[in-house]
Design a protein around this motif. Sequence first.
Motif, PDB file in Angstrom:
ATOM      1  N   ALA A  13       1.056  -1.341   0.084  1.00 36.85           N
ATOM      2  CA  ALA A  13      -0.165   0.199   0.170  1.00 36.85           C
ATOM      3  C   ALA A  13       0.826   0.971   0.136  1.00 36.85           C
ATOM      4  N   TRP A  14       2.005   1.449   0.638  1.00 35.25           N
ATOM      5  CA  TRP A  14       2.812   2.722   1.028  1.00 35.25           C
ATOM      6  C   TRP A  14       3.785   2.851  -0.368  1.00 35.25           C
ATOM      7  N   GLY A  15       4.565   1.916  -0.838  1.00 37.91           N
ATOM      8  CA  GLY A  15       5.151   1.913  -1.781  1.00 37.91           C
ATOM      9  C   GLY A  15       4.648   2.301  -2.917  1.00 37.91           C
ATOM     10  N   ALA A  16       3.133   1.347  -3.519  1.00 35.89           N
ATOM     11  CA  ALA A  16       3.034   1.970  -4.605  1.00 35.89           C
ATOM     12  C   ALA A  16       2.235   3.443  -4.394  1.00 35.89           C
ATOM     13  N   SER A  17       2.416   3.844  -3.117  1.00 29.36           N
ATOM     14  CA  SER A  17       1.066   4.630  -2.700  1.00 29.36           C
ATOM     15  C   SER A  17       2.220   5.794  -3.229  1.00 29.36           C
ATOM     16  N   LEU A  18       3.206   5.667  -2.587  1.00 28.29           N
ATOM     17  CA  LEU A  18       4.819   7.424  -2.977  1.00 28.29           C
ATOM     18  C   LEU A  18       5.401   6.636  -4.724  1.00 28.29           C
ATOM     19  N   ALA A  19       4.615   5.756  -5.107  1.00 27.72           N
ATOM     20  CA  ALA A  19       5.990   5.617  -6.843  1.00 27.72           C
ATOM     21  C   ALA A  19       4.387   6.343  -7.074  1.00 27.72           C
ATOM     22  N   ASN A  20       3.197   6.313  -7.308  1.00 31.37           N
ATOM     23  CA  ASN A  20       2.749   7.905  -7.616  1.00 31.37           C
ATOM     24  C   ASN A  20       2.811   8.799  -7.391  1.00 31.37           C
ATOM     25  N   LEU A  21       2.646   9.217  -6.106  1.00 29.40           N
ATOM     26  CA  LEU A  21       3.180  10.340  -5.761  1.00 29.40           C
ATOM     27  C   LEU A  21       4.473  10.948  -6.421  1.00 29.40           C
ATOM     28  N   ALA A  22       6.011  10.254  -6.628  1.00 28.17           N
ATOM     29  CA  ALA A  22       6.866  10.241  -7.399  1.00 28.17           C
ATOM     30  C   ALA A  22       6.727  10.667  -9.076  1.00 28.17           C
ATOM     31  N   ALA A  23       5.798   9.306  -9.426  1.00 26.15           N
ATOM     32  CA  ALA A  23       5.356   9.181 -10.859  1.00 26.15           C
ATOM     33  C   ALA A  23       4.716  10.531 -11.048  1.00 26.15           C
ATOM     34  N   ALA A  24       4.110  11.004 -10.500  1.00 24.11           N
ATOM     35  CA  ALA A  24       2.909  12.205 -10.652  1.00 24.11           C
ATOM     36  C   ALA A  24       3.595  13.835 -10.785  1.00 24.11           C
ATOM     37  N   ASN A  25       5.097  13.608 -10.569  1.00 21.12           N
ATOM     38  CA  ASN A  25       5.786  15.015 -10.325  1.00 21.12           C
ATOM     39  C   ASN A  25       6.598  14.536 -11.320  1.00 21.12           C
ATOM     40  N   GLY A  26       6.445  13.704 -12.901  1.00 24.31           N
ATOM     41  CA  GLY A  26       7.203  13.571 -13.846  1.00 24.31           C
ATOM     42  C   GLY A  26       8.893  12.746 -13.183  1.00 24.31           C
ATOM     43  N   HIS A  27       8.842  12.076 -12.792  1.00 25.22           N
ATOM     44  CA  HIS A  27       9.883  11.230 -12.140  1.00 25.22           C
ATOM     45  C   HIS A  27       9.951   9.633 -12.901  1.00 25.22           C
TER      46      HIS A  27
END
Length: 308
Positions: A13-27
């Motif tokens: 749950a947390w790894g997926a959320s952090l991945a989404n946050l970073a991907a949404a910032n274009g990383h």
Amino acid sequence: MQETTIAILGAGAWGASLANLAAANGHAVRVWSRRGPSTLEAVLEDAQIVVSAISMKGVRDVASQVQSLPLLKETIFVTATKGLDPQTTSTPSQIWQTAFPNHPVVVLSGPNLSEEIQQSLPAATVVASSVAIAAELTQLVFSSHRFRVYTNPDPVGVELGGTLKNVIAIAAGVCDGLQLGTNAKAALVTRGLTEIIRIGNFWGAKTETFYGLSGLGDLLATCNSPLSRNYQVGYQMAGGKTLTAILFNLPGTAEGVNTCQVLMRLAKQQNITMPITEQVYRLLQGEVTPRQALDELMLRDIKPEYNY
Ligand SMILES: NC(=O)c1ccc[n+]([C@@H]2O[C@H](COP(=O)([O-])OP(=O)(O)OC[C@H]3O[C@@H](n4cnc5c(N)ncnc54)[C@H](O)[C@@H]3O)[C@@H](O)[C@H]2O)c1
Ligand SMILES: O=P(O)(O)OC[C@H](O)CO
């Protein structure tokens, strides 16, 4: 900011959320999980930031797997796990730092219930490191209009705030499950914070850190939300379910169950008074019922609020 290559270890749950946050910032984000299709080596290739969002029980093993793989010289490790190592009582950041003494380690922790973050609700968190520039880079990578990231120079305090509150969250679940009312909950959370500060200071954490987002902030979130798995453990135990049955049906990890055991051992060794943690421990061990745990806490010797 420039695109950063980020490896996220742990696809829960947390790894997926952090991945989404970073991907949404274009990383450029790559995710590894032990049952996923990508190898650890492929996910780590050229990663500037490695984020660990693995449950405590897997951290030591994964850190040692990463040790045998090539990394960039400047790779930053970010740990988002909220637990304690049962063998050594080490925190996750201590494990990563010992495994990678020449790399900066950043702790990411705060009131971050992943389900709310997945719904794009606003939240704030803290990134803490003894290497300020590593914390600042991590702050840039994750900050957005819906995720406000603060830096902090007290990594052990930030890490322990997120870890120790899980035990108090179990007690808060019991409190709500027994319908003890708002006064009882306020007393429990406040005295829980006192207990967290007492053992946190022993670890070298700063008191002020525990009054911030990663301490009081996370304590409030976790003790007041049915989304918290730790809260659910307490709530359902108050309803008469066994720990085994609760954990079997729980979506994801309730780190407070193991953290409580580690804390109790340490508190006994060091003669640190932790009455709430002790009652949670006895409840989890099946030594007391939720009502008996409550009575034990209410009938302790009367004393001053603080020993100034
Ligand atoms: N879910 C949240 O809201 C949240 C928020 C902040 C922090 N955290 C913390 O993040 C950590 C992970 O929580 P989660 O909610 O994602 O849990 P989860 O149970 O959903 O996922 C745990 C992840 O760890 C991996 N894992 C477990 N044991 C492993 C092992 N031995 N080897 C390799 N990988 C292993 C699992 O495969 C999975 O990818 C916990 O320490 C938790 O306290 C969770
Ligand atoms: O679901 P929990 O109890 O692990 O809590 C999740 C996060 O730690 C809340 O910040």
